[in-house]
Design a protein around this motif. Structure first.
Motif, PDB file in Angstrom:
ATOM      1  N   ALA A  66      65.810  18.381 -51.100  1.00  0.00           N
ATOM      2  CA  ALA A  66      64.940  18.846 -52.235  1.00  0.00           C
ATOM      3  C   ALA A  66      63.753  19.062 -51.740  1.00  0.00           C
ATOM      4  CB  ALA A  66      64.913  17.787 -53.245  1.00  0.00           C
ATOM      5  N   ALA A  67      62.913  18.430 -50.936  1.00  0.00           N
ATOM      6  CA  ALA A  67      61.745  18.807 -50.372  1.00  0.00           C
ATOM      7  C   ALA A  67      61.817  20.044 -49.504  1.00  0.00           C
ATOM      8  CB  ALA A  67      61.124  17.719 -49.428  1.00  0.00           C
ATOM      9  N   GLU A  68      62.836  20.273 -48.770  1.00  0.00           N
ATOM     10  CA  GLU A  68      62.914  21.340 -47.634  1.00  0.00           C
ATOM     11  C   GLU A  68      63.014  22.619 -48.693  1.00  0.00           C
ATOM     12  OE1 GLU A  68      64.721  19.224 -44.028  1.00  0.00           O
ATOM     13  OE2 GLU A  68      66.088  19.737 -45.479  1.00  0.00           O
ATOM     14  N   ILE A  69      64.040  22.609 -49.808  1.00  0.00           N
ATOM     15  CA  ILE A  69      64.085  23.816 -50.517  1.00  0.00           C
ATOM     16  C   ILE A  69      62.781  23.931 -51.301  1.00  0.00           C
ATOM     17  CG2 ILE A  69      65.505  24.348 -52.607  1.00  0.00           C
ATOM     18  CD1 ILE A  69      67.824  23.040 -51.592  1.00  0.00           C
ATOM     19  N   GLU A  70      62.200  22.906 -51.897  1.00  0.00           N
ATOM     20  CA  GLU A  70      60.838  23.229 -52.615  1.00  0.00           C
ATOM     21  C   GLU A  70      59.772  23.944 -51.456  1.00  0.00           C
ATOM     22  OE1 GLU A  70      58.294  23.865 -55.273  1.00  0.00           O
ATOM     23  OE2 GLU A  70      60.202  23.282 -55.585  1.00  0.00           O
ATOM     24  N   SER A  71      59.966  23.409 -50.362  1.00  0.00           N
ATOM     25  CA  SER A  71      58.945  24.015 -49.302  1.00  0.00           C
ATOM     26  C   SER A  71      59.308  25.458 -49.135  1.00  0.00           C
ATOM     27  CB  SER A  71      58.947  23.348 -47.926  1.00  0.00           C
ATOM     28  OG  SER A  71      58.205  24.172 -46.972  1.00  0.00           O
ATOM     29  N   TYR A  72      60.681  25.909 -48.915  1.00  0.00           N
ATOM     30  CA  TYR A  72      61.018  27.324 -49.033  1.00  0.00           C
ATOM     31  C   TYR A  72      60.631  28.070 -50.066  1.00  0.00           C
ATOM     32  CZ  TYR A  72      64.037  31.520 -48.792  1.00  0.00           C
ATOM     33  OH  TYR A  72      64.779  32.603 -48.697  1.00  0.00           O
ATOM     34  N   ARG A  73      60.843  27.470 -51.265  1.00  0.00           N
ATOM     35  CA  ARG A  73      60.497  28.293 -52.345  1.00  0.00           C
ATOM     36  C   ARG A  73      58.820  28.585 -52.280  1.00  0.00           C
ATOM     37  NH1 ARG A  73      63.896  28.559 -56.606  1.00  0.00           N
ATOM     38  NH2 ARG A  73      65.568  26.979 -56.752  1.00  0.00           N
ATOM     39  N   THR A  74      57.904  27.565 -51.831  1.00  0.00           N
ATOM     40  CA  THR A  74      56.812  27.672 -52.000  1.00  0.00           C
ATOM     41  C   THR A  74      56.117  28.727 -51.025  1.00  0.00           C
ATOM     42  OG1 THR A  74      56.474  25.521 -52.739  1.00  0.00           O
ATOM     43  CG2 THR A  74      54.540  26.549 -51.782  1.00  0.00           C
ATOM     44  N   THR A  75      56.814  28.660 -49.844  1.00  0.00           N
ATOM     45  CA  THR A  75      56.018  29.444 -48.562  1.00  0.00           C
ATOM     46  C   THR A  75      56.891  30.734 -48.255  1.00  0.00           C
ATOM     47  OG1 THR A  75      57.404  28.188 -46.907  1.00  0.00           O
ATOM     48  CG2 THR A  75      55.533  27.009 -47.506  1.00  0.00           C
ATOM     49  N   GLY A  76      58.192  30.615 -48.602  1.00  0.00           N
ATOM     50  CA  GLY A  76      58.911  31.770 -48.477  1.00  0.00           C
ATOM     51  C   GLY A  76      59.762  31.695 -47.096  1.00  0.00           C
ATOM     52  N   TYR A  77      59.502  30.756 -46.335  1.00  0.00           N
ATOM     53  CA  TYR A  77      60.079  30.582 -44.854  1.00  0.00           C
ATOM     54  C   TYR A  77      60.542  28.914 -44.654  1.00  0.00           C
ATOM     55  CZ  TYR A  77      55.359  29.013 -43.692  1.00  0.00           C
ATOM     56  OH  TYR A  77      54.135  28.373 -43.334  1.00  0.00           O
ATOM     57  N   PHE A  78      61.510  28.707 -43.937  1.00  0.00           N
ATOM     58  CA  PHE A  78      61.987  27.162 -43.834  1.00  0.00           C
ATOM     59  C   PHE A  78      60.900  26.509 -42.867  1.00  0.00           C
ATOM     60  CE2 PHE A  78      65.570  27.891 -45.993  1.00  0.00           C
ATOM     61  CZ  PHE A  78      66.674  28.335 -45.424  1.00  0.00           C
ATOM     62  N   ASN A  79      60.627  25.251 -43.203  1.00  0.00           N
ATOM     63  CA  ASN A  79      59.739  24.427 -42.530  1.00  0.00           C
ATOM     64  C   ASN A  79      60.451  23.915 -41.154  1.00  0.00           C
ATOM     65  OD1 ASN A  79      61.277  22.197 -43.270  1.00  0.00           O
ATOM     66  ND2 ASN A  79      59.860  21.634 -44.930  1.00  0.00           N
ATOM     67  N   ASP A  80      59.772  23.062 -40.464  1.00  0.00           N
ATOM     68  CA  ASP A  80      60.433  22.855 -39.116  1.00  0.00           C
ATOM     69  C   ASP A  80      61.612  21.831 -39.321  1.00  0.00           C
ATOM     70  OD1 ASP A  80      58.158  24.076 -38.108  1.00  0.00           O
ATOM     71  OD2 ASP A  80      56.908  22.285 -37.600  1.00  0.00           O
ATOM     72  N   SER A  81      61.616  20.969 -40.113  1.00  0.00           N
ATOM     73  CA  SER A  81      62.808  20.251 -40.328  1.00  0.00           C
ATOM     74  C   SER A  81      64.105  21.281 -40.862  1.00  0.00           C
ATOM     75  CB  SER A  81      62.598  19.006 -41.279  1.00  0.00           C
ATOM     76  OG  SER A  81      62.459  19.392 -42.707  1.00  0.00           O
ATOM     77  N   ALA A  82      63.822  22.165 -41.849  1.00  0.00           N
ATOM     78  CA  ALA A  82      64.887  22.956 -42.369  1.00  0.00           C
ATOM     79  C   ALA A  82      65.152  23.812 -40.997  1.00  0.00           C
ATOM     80  CB  ALA A  82      64.287  23.624 -43.517  1.00  0.00           C
ATOM     81  N   ARG A  83      64.402  24.090 -40.325  1.00  0.00           N
ATOM     82  CA  ARG A  83      64.720  25.163 -39.207  1.00  0.00           C
ATOM     83  C   ARG A  83      65.655  24.724 -38.461  1.00  0.00           C
ATOM     84  NH1 ARG A  83      59.839  26.294 -37.884  1.00  0.00           N
ATOM     85  NH2 ARG A  83      59.638  28.338 -39.161  1.00  0.00           N
ATOM     86  N   ALA A  84      65.508  23.347 -38.195  1.00  0.00           N
ATOM     87  CA  ALA A  84      66.332  22.467 -37.172  1.00  0.00           C
ATOM     88  C   ALA A  84      67.993  22.569 -37.858  1.00  0.00           C
ATOM     89  CB  ALA A  84      65.957  21.079 -36.973  1.00  0.00           C
ATOM     90  N   LYS A  85      67.801  22.493 -39.095  1.00  0.00           N
ATOM     91  CA  LYS A  85      68.993  22.409 -39.908  1.00  0.00           C
ATOM     92  C   LYS A  85      69.744  23.907 -39.804  1.00  0.00           C
ATOM     93  CE  LYS A  85      68.071  18.326 -42.726  1.00  0.00           C
ATOM     94  NZ  LYS A  85      67.659  18.015 -44.078  1.00  0.00           N
ATOM     95  N   ALA A  86      68.945  24.841 -39.860  1.00  0.00           N
ATOM     96  CA  ALA A  86      69.396  26.241 -40.010  1.00  0.00           C
ATOM     97  C   ALA A  86      70.196  26.474 -38.568  1.00  0.00           C
ATOM     98  CB  ALA A  86      68.496  27.291 -40.054  1.00  0.00           C
ATOM     99  N   LEU A  87      69.293  26.142 -37.408  1.00  0.00           N
ATOM    100  CA  LEU A  87      69.918  26.364 -35.942  1.00  0.00           C
ATOM    101  C   LEU A  87      71.047  25.747 -35.859  1.00  0.00           C
ATOM    102  CD1 LEU A  87      66.607  26.016 -34.223  1.00  0.00           C
ATOM    103  CD2 LEU A  87      67.833  28.101 -34.371  1.00  0.00           C
TER     104      LEU A  87
END
Length: 118
Positions: A85-106
């Motif tokens: 939920a925090a990673e999704i909220e960060s994406y909603r706020t910033t428009g990009y994935f944060n570092d932890s979400a980026r690792a999951k995306a890779l």
């Protein structure tokens, strides 16, 4: 004009989703996210990630975007399913994935057999 905006948004979203970015989130500091992200349903977020994936992967693979519909759908679903939920909220706020979400995306790129960008 709409195509250019969509392409730019797609590239930013994909870079933002970090599926294609290996760098830190700091590279997106000047980016202004689409305000619609704040209230978009998760299905719309998935659609944005899928479209951005198709745009960037088509360039990487020199292929038609339509040929990447299935693997990019896999990628978008796997990525959003992995985010907390925090990673999704960060994406909603910033428009990009944060570092932890980026690792999951890779990881999702790998599991869906899509090449990582350089």
């Amino acid at each position: 004009m709409r195509l250019r905006i969509a392409l730019a948004a797609g590239l930013l979203a994909l870079g933002a989703t970090a599926a294609l970015a290996g760098g830190a989130s700091s590279q997106f500091e000047a980016y202004q996210p689409d305000p619609a992200l704040r209230t978009a349903p998760k299905s719309e977020l998935e659609g944005r990630v899928r479209r951005a994936c198709a745009i960037v992967q088509a360039r990487l693979q020199n292929a038609a975007e339509s040929s990447l519909e299935r693997p990019c759908g896999c990628y978008a679903k796997a990525t959003l399913r992995a985010l907390d939920a925090a990673e999704i909220e960060s994406y909603r706020t910033t428009g990009y994935f944060n570092d932890s979400a980026r690792a999951k995306a890779l990881g999702a790129l790998d599991s869906c057999k899509l090449p990582r960008p350089v």
